[in-house]
Design a protein around this motif. Sequence first.
Motif, PDB file in Angstrom:
ATOM      1  N   CYS A  85       1.282  -1.083  -0.445  1.00  0.00           N
ATOM      2  CA  CYS A  85      -0.240  -0.301  -0.060  1.00  0.00           C
ATOM      3  C   CYS A  85       0.303   1.735   0.175  1.00  0.00           C
ATOM      4  CB  CYS A  85      -0.885   0.631   1.429  1.00  0.00           C
ATOM      5  SG  CYS A  85      -0.451   0.268   3.401  1.00  0.00           S
ATOM      6  N   PRO A  86       0.228   2.385  -0.128  1.00  0.00           N
ATOM      7  CA  PRO A  86       1.327   3.499  -0.354  1.00  0.00           C
ATOM      8  C   PRO A  86       2.263   4.074   1.299  1.00  0.00           C
ATOM      9  CG  PRO A  86      -1.057   4.213  -1.464  1.00  0.00           C
ATOM     10  CD  PRO A  86      -1.048   2.807  -0.399  1.00  0.00           C
ATOM     11  N   GLU A  87       1.329   3.580   2.051  1.00  0.00           N
ATOM     12  CA  GLU A  87       2.125   3.690   3.471  1.00  0.00           C
ATOM     13  C   GLU A  87       3.040   2.632   3.403  1.00  0.00           C
ATOM     14  OE1 GLU A  87      -1.369   3.532   2.618  1.00  0.00           O
ATOM     15  OE2 GLU A  87      -2.254   5.840   3.705  1.00  0.00           O
ATOM     16  N   CYS A  88       3.004   1.515   3.817  1.00  0.00           N
ATOM     17  CA  CYS A  88       3.944   0.316   3.540  1.00  0.00           C
ATOM     18  C   CYS A  88       5.023   0.865   2.458  1.00  0.00           C
ATOM     19  CB  CYS A  88       3.318  -0.324   3.355  1.00  0.00           C
ATOM     20  SG  CYS A  88       2.084  -1.071   4.946  1.00  0.00           S
ATOM     21  N   ALA A  89       4.992   1.333   1.390  1.00  0.00           N
ATOM     22  CA  ALA A  89       5.653   1.455   0.287  1.00  0.00           C
ATOM     23  C   ALA A  89       6.938   2.805   1.072  1.00  0.00           C
ATOM     24  CB  ALA A  89       5.129   1.819  -1.024  1.00  0.00           C
ATOM     25  N   LYS A  90       5.803   3.740   1.198  1.00  0.00           N
ATOM     26  CA  LYS A  90       6.665   5.123   1.468  1.00  0.00           C
ATOM     27  C   LYS A  90       7.960   4.705   2.753  1.00  0.00           C
ATOM     28  CE  LYS A  90       6.369   9.503   3.340  1.00  0.00           C
ATOM     29  NZ  LYS A  90       5.345  10.217   3.845  1.00  0.00           N
ATOM     30  N   LYS A  91       7.092   4.049   3.861  1.00  0.00           N
ATOM     31  CA  LYS A  91       8.319   3.449   4.902  1.00  0.00           C
ATOM     32  C   LYS A  91       9.803   2.504   4.182  1.00  0.00           C
ATOM     33  CE  LYS A  91       4.518   3.121   8.636  1.00  0.00           C
ATOM     34  NZ  LYS A  91       3.359   2.670   9.304  1.00  0.00           N
ATOM     35  N   ASP A  92       9.126   1.734   3.614  1.00  0.00           N
ATOM     36  CA  ASP A  92       9.819   0.518   2.492  1.00  0.00           C
ATOM     37  C   ASP A  92      11.127   1.772   2.283  1.00  0.00           C
ATOM     38  OD1 ASP A  92      10.828  -1.973   1.980  1.00  0.00           O
ATOM     39  OD2 ASP A  92      10.818  -1.004   0.435  1.00  0.00           O
ATOM     40  N   GLU A  93      10.445   2.257   1.405  1.00  0.00           N
ATOM     41  CA  GLU A  93      11.506   3.245   0.827  1.00  0.00           C
ATOM     42  C   GLU A  93      12.236   4.553   1.198  1.00  0.00           C
ATOM     43  OE1 GLU A  93      13.017   4.143  -2.666  1.00  0.00           O
ATOM     44  OE2 GLU A  93      11.860   3.176  -2.756  1.00  0.00           O
ATOM     45  N   GLU A  94      11.941   4.396   2.560  1.00  0.00           N
ATOM     46  CA  GLU A  94      12.772   5.565   3.793  1.00  0.00           C
ATOM     47  C   GLU A  94      13.911   4.753   4.039  1.00  0.00           C
ATOM     48  OE1 GLU A  94       9.557   6.898   6.428  1.00  0.00           O
ATOM     49  OE2 GLU A  94       9.182   8.305   5.009  1.00  0.00           O
ATOM     50  N   ASN A  95      12.773   2.845   4.175  1.00  0.00           N
ATOM     51  CA  ASN A  95      13.891   2.102   5.293  1.00  0.00           C
ATOM     52  C   ASN A  95      15.456   1.646   4.485  1.00  0.00           C
ATOM     53  OD1 ASN A  95      12.574   2.465   7.596  1.00  0.00           O
ATOM     54  ND2 ASN A  95      11.689  -0.059   6.784  1.00  0.00           N
ATOM     55  N   PHE A  96      14.809   1.855   3.011  1.00  0.00           N
ATOM     56  CA  PHE A  96      15.631   1.840   1.642  1.00  0.00           C
ATOM     57  C   PHE A  96      17.228   2.994   1.602  1.00  0.00           C
ATOM     58  CE2 PHE A  96      17.400   3.085  -2.162  1.00  0.00           C
ATOM     59  CZ  PHE A  96      18.302   1.560  -2.632  1.00  0.00           C
ATOM     60  N   GLU A  97      16.773   3.915   2.506  1.00  0.00           N
ATOM     61  CA  GLU A  97      17.345   5.167   1.823  1.00  0.00           C
ATOM     62  C   GLU A  97      18.617   5.474   2.997  1.00  0.00           C
ATOM     63  OE1 GLU A  97      17.827   7.798  -0.049  1.00  0.00           O
ATOM     64  OE2 GLU A  97      16.977   6.338  -1.477  1.00  0.00           O
ATOM     65  N   LYS A  98      17.998   5.048   4.457  1.00  0.00           N
ATOM     66  CA  LYS A  98      18.565   4.897   5.971  1.00  0.00           C
ATOM     67  C   LYS A  98      19.259   4.217   5.502  1.00  0.00           C
ATOM     68  CE  LYS A  98      15.035   5.974   8.885  1.00  0.00           C
ATOM     69  NZ  LYS A  98      13.904   5.684   9.703  1.00  0.00           N
ATOM     70  N   VAL A  99      19.217   2.877   5.142  1.00  0.00           N
ATOM     71  CA  VAL A  99      20.631   1.596   4.986  1.00  0.00           C
ATOM     72  C   VAL A  99      20.975   1.463   3.659  1.00  0.00           C
ATOM     73  CG1 VAL A  99      20.420  -0.840   3.898  1.00  0.00           C
ATOM     74  CG2 VAL A  99      19.124  -0.137   5.750  1.00  0.00           C
ATOM     75  N   ARG A 100      20.830   2.592   2.802  1.00  0.00           N
ATOM     76  CA  ARG A 100      21.451   2.214   1.942  1.00  0.00           C
ATOM     77  C   ARG A 100      22.576   4.020   2.249  1.00  0.00           C
ATOM     78  NH1 ARG A 100      22.998   6.847  -2.130  1.00  0.00           N
ATOM     79  NH2 ARG A 100      21.028   7.965  -0.867  1.00  0.00           N
ATOM     80  N   GLN A 101      22.608   5.296   2.903  1.00  0.00           N
ATOM     81  CA  GLN A 101      23.249   5.713   3.481  1.00  0.00           C
ATOM     82  C   GLN A 101      24.114   5.385   4.267  1.00  0.00           C
ATOM     83  OE1 GLN A 101      23.405   9.216   2.067  1.00  0.00           O
ATOM     84  NE2 GLN A 101      25.195   9.201   3.946  1.00  0.00           N
ATOM     85  N   TYR A 102      23.463   4.149   5.249  1.00  0.00           N
ATOM     86  CA  TYR A 102      24.903   3.894   6.102  1.00  0.00           C
ATOM     87  C   TYR A 102      25.751   2.646   5.459  1.00  0.00           C
ATOM     88  CZ  TYR A 102      27.081   1.334  10.076  1.00  0.00           C
ATOM     89  OH  TYR A 102      27.601   0.635  10.834  1.00  0.00           O
ATOM     90  N   LEU A 103      25.349   2.235   4.653  1.00  0.00           N
ATOM     91  CA  LEU A 103      26.854   1.716   3.782  1.00  0.00           C
ATOM     92  C   LEU A 103      27.782   2.838   3.055  1.00  0.00           C
ATOM     93  CD1 LEU A 103      24.331  -1.113   2.324  1.00  0.00           C
ATOM     94  CD2 LEU A 103      26.634  -1.598   3.289  1.00  0.00           C
ATOM     95  N   TYR A 104      26.839   3.769   2.307  1.00  0.00           N
ATOM     96  CA  TYR A 104      28.237   4.660   1.776  1.00  0.00           C
ATOM     97  C   TYR A 104      28.819   5.099   2.579  1.00  0.00           C
ATOM     98  CZ  TYR A 104      28.793   9.035  -0.726  1.00  0.00           C
ATOM     99  OH  TYR A 104      29.495   9.412  -1.266  1.00  0.00           O
ATOM    100  N   ASP A 105      28.455   5.184   3.648  1.00  0.00           N
ATOM    101  CA  ASP A 105      29.076   6.275   5.502  1.00  0.00           C
ATOM    102  C   ASP A 105      30.086   4.917   5.373  1.00  0.00           C
ATOM    103  OD1 ASP A 105      27.924   8.115   4.803  1.00  0.00           O
ATOM    104  OD2 ASP A 105      26.857   8.097   6.430  1.00  0.00           O
TER     105      ASP A 105
END
Length: 82
Positions: free
Chosen positions: A21-41
């Motif tokens: 659903c749109p709400e869970c998709a948004k949360k999923d995208e936010e989680n992805f960005e957090k993990v992606r940024q951590y891996l970048y750092d």
Amino acid sequence: MELRNCPVCGKLFVYTVRNLCPECAKKDEENFEKVRQYLYDVPQATLEEIAEKNRRSRKECSGIFKRRPAYAEKEQPEHSEL
């Protein structure tokens, strides 16, 4: 127009591209960005470290890259040899 239940929250939604659903998709995208940024750092981080620092399970963290294989192949930061 196809209606589906979100596998995360059970809410009914109109299916488009993602099976969330749109709400869970948004949360999923936010989680992805957090993990992606951590891996970048911290590019040498282990799966356990990624999960611990992002307060996610190992399964959730590994699932991020299964759902986004293009990131796992293309967007990882380059490592310089010393």
